[in-house]
Write an enzyme that holds these catalytic residues in place. Structure first.
Site, PDB file in Angstrom:
ATOM      1  N   HIS A 212       0.837  -1.202   0.000  1.00 56.87           N
ATOM      2  CA  HIS A 212       0.000   0.000   0.000  1.00 56.87           C
ATOM      3  C   HIS A 212       0.870   1.250   0.000  1.00 56.87           C
ATOM      4  CE1 HIS A 212      -3.848   2.023   1.858  1.00 56.87           C
ATOM      5  NE2 HIS A 212      -3.342   2.731   0.862  1.00 56.87           N
TER       6      HIS A 212
ATOM      7  N   HIS B  78     -10.597   1.379  -2.175  1.00 57.33           N
ATOM      8  CA  HIS B  78     -10.022   2.644  -1.698  1.00 57.33           C
ATOM      9  C   HIS B  78     -10.841   3.825  -2.206  1.00 57.33           C
ATOM     10  CE1 HIS B  78      -7.137   5.232   0.091  1.00 57.33           C
ATOM     11  NE2 HIS B  78      -6.192   4.321   0.175  1.00 57.33           N
TER      12      HIS B  78
ATOM     13  N   ALA C  87      -4.420   8.559  -3.548  1.00 53.45           N
ATOM     14  CA  ALA C  87      -5.837   8.206  -3.444  1.00 53.45           C
ATOM     15  C   ALA C  87      -6.721   9.420  -3.218  1.00 53.45           C
ATOM     16  CB  ALA C  87      -6.031   7.195  -2.324  1.00 53.45           C
ATOM     17  N   SER C  88      -6.278  10.340  -2.378  1.00 53.31           N
ATOM     18  CA  SER C  88      -7.136  11.471  -2.031  1.00 53.31           C
ATOM     19  C   SER C  88      -7.387  12.397  -3.204  1.00 53.31           C
ATOM     20  CB  SER C  88      -6.517  12.264  -0.876  1.00 53.31           C
ATOM     21  OG  SER C  88      -5.261  12.803  -1.246  1.00 53.31           O
TER      22      SER C  88
ATOM     23  N   GLU D 214       1.289   2.574   3.725  1.00 55.44           N
ATOM     24  CA  GLU D 214       0.646   3.767   3.182  1.00 55.44           C
ATOM     25  C   GLU D 214       1.574   4.994   3.236  1.00 55.44           C
ATOM     26  OE1 GLU D 214      -3.808   5.846   3.341  1.00 55.44           O
ATOM     27  OE2 GLU D 214      -3.095   4.664   5.034  1.00 55.44           O
TER      28      GLU D 214
ATOM     29  N   ARG E 221       1.776  11.367   8.766  1.00 58.43           N
ATOM     30  CA  ARG E 221       3.192  11.497   8.438  1.00 58.43           C
ATOM     31  C   ARG E 221       4.058  11.868   9.632  1.00 58.43           C
ATOM     32  NH1 ARG E 221       3.330  14.384   2.456  1.00 58.43           N
ATOM     33  NH2 ARG E 221       1.457  13.387   1.632  1.00 58.43           N
TER      34      ARG E 221
ATOM     35  N   HIS F 267      -6.133  -0.129   5.528  1.00 60.12           N
ATOM     36  CA  HIS F 267      -6.243   0.513   6.840  1.00 60.12           C
ATOM     37  C   HIS F 267      -6.674  -0.497   7.905  1.00 60.12           C
ATOM     38  CE1 HIS F 267      -7.573   3.336   3.548  1.00 60.12           C
ATOM     39  NE2 HIS F 267      -6.341   3.729   3.819  1.00 60.12           N
TER      40      HIS F 267
END
Length: 340
Positions: free
Chosen positions: A6, A177, A71-72, A283, A289, A222
């Protein structure tokens, strides 16, 4: 070998994001939704990954990342189908360039050109292009292209079947996702992502998708959302709804990753979910972060959580490598071709 299932290109060159801004502005103004894409040099791509994903991959002791567009920013709810188609092609082409530059460290998974109210059959051509022409090994599938309003049919609806048939034909899995949230009730990474993971699992529980597609495979990221934490609830619901046990009904086809950012959460995941259904994932560089002040380590340094588990080394090898090679057979073929 340690495979991170991921990873997203969250550090793409600024020119790529600037093009997206210009595309959205053009759509709003009624102009060209696929303006000229900028020239991005190999050196710009190298700088974007060598200082970020590649550096962290090496520092944290992993070997390869299954890599996909951010993804966002898939943002399937933005614009129309033409906007999504053009944006998706450019995103996937950029992933291809990263993989070509670093074939030992990255392998591609594609974004899909989904749009609210548009048949998922319109995404098949891009899946085929990415898998058969560019060597990608899977896709990210958004169960809610509306961006948090859930206006489409559940994943078990037959409207999805043509796409699932193509997945089976190509022998590729999909990671469930969602993208950014345009519903202010749901923070994208803190609520919408986890809601979607949990919702997808419940849709699978209610339906009979895997009776119709016994070889179809999904990764719920997740850590499976809320599912492991509420495993008894889902076992009980399966019983109440006259569904087979979860081990037969869902877990032959569904897998969870380890994007869970604290040790107690990983401990619970491994106590509840069979080790054959868990794939290592981090991820990074992604949703969280920062550095955990309680440990002094980055939240998304998930390898260290698995290293700390008191489970057999053979099970750790499954999580770090074996399960990914089994769930992504095209990845296994690539690695064998590389002598790995």
């Amino acid at each position: 070998m340690i495979i991170d299932c991921h990873g997203h290109y969250t550090t793409a060159p600024t020119a790529h994001d600037a093009w997206r801004d210009s595309q959205k502005a053009a759509f709003k103004a009624g102009g060209d939704t696929d303006p000229a894409y900028p020239g991005i040099s190999d050196d710009e791509i190298r700088e974007s990954v060598e200082k970020n994903q590649l550096r962290l991959l090496r520092e944290r002791g992993a070997d390869l990342t299954i890599f996909s567009p951010r993804a966002s920013t898939m943002a399937h709810h933005v614009g129309d189908e033409a906007v999504s188609q053009a944006w998706t092609r450019h995103c996937n082409d950029l992933i291809r360039r990263v993989v070509d530059l670093y074939p030992q460290s990255f392998v591609g998974v594609c974004q899909l050109p989904q749009s609210p109210g548009v048949s998922i059959t319109h995404s098949i051509a891009e899946l085929e292009r990415c898998v058969t022409e560019m060597g990608f090994i899977g896709c990210n599938l958004n169960p809610d292209p509306s961006g948090g309003h859930w206006s489409g049919p559940p994943l078990t609806d037959r409207a999805w079947y043509p796409f699932f048939e193509k997945m089976v034909e190509l022998d590729v899995p999909a990671m469930i996702h969602v993208s950014g949230s345009c519903n202010h009730n749901f923070h994208a990474t803190g609520a919408h992502y986890i809601n979607a993971d949990t919702t997808a699992f419940m849709q699978f529980l209610e339906g009979d998708l895997f009776r119709d597609f016994p070889t179809l495979r999904f990764i719920i990221p997740h850590g499976g959302g809320a599912v492991p934490y509420h495993w008894g609830r889902y076992r009980g619901l399966a019983d109440m709804l006259k569904r087979p046990p979860l081990s037969e009904h869902i877990m032959r086809n569904v897998f969870f990753d380890t994007c869970v950012y604290h040790q107690p959460g990983i401990d619970l995941l491994f106590r509840v979910i069979d080790v054959d259904n868990i794939l290592f994932g981090s991820e990074m560089v992604g949703a969280v972060r920062g550095i955990d002040p309680e440990t002094g380590h980055h939240f998304d340094d998930t390898k260290r959580y698995i290293d700390a588990l008191t489970i057999p080394e053979a099970d750790k090898r499954k999580v770090f490598e074996g399960n990914a090679r089994r769930v992504y057979p095209r990845l296994d073929a690539i690695l064998r071709g590389q002598g790995r």
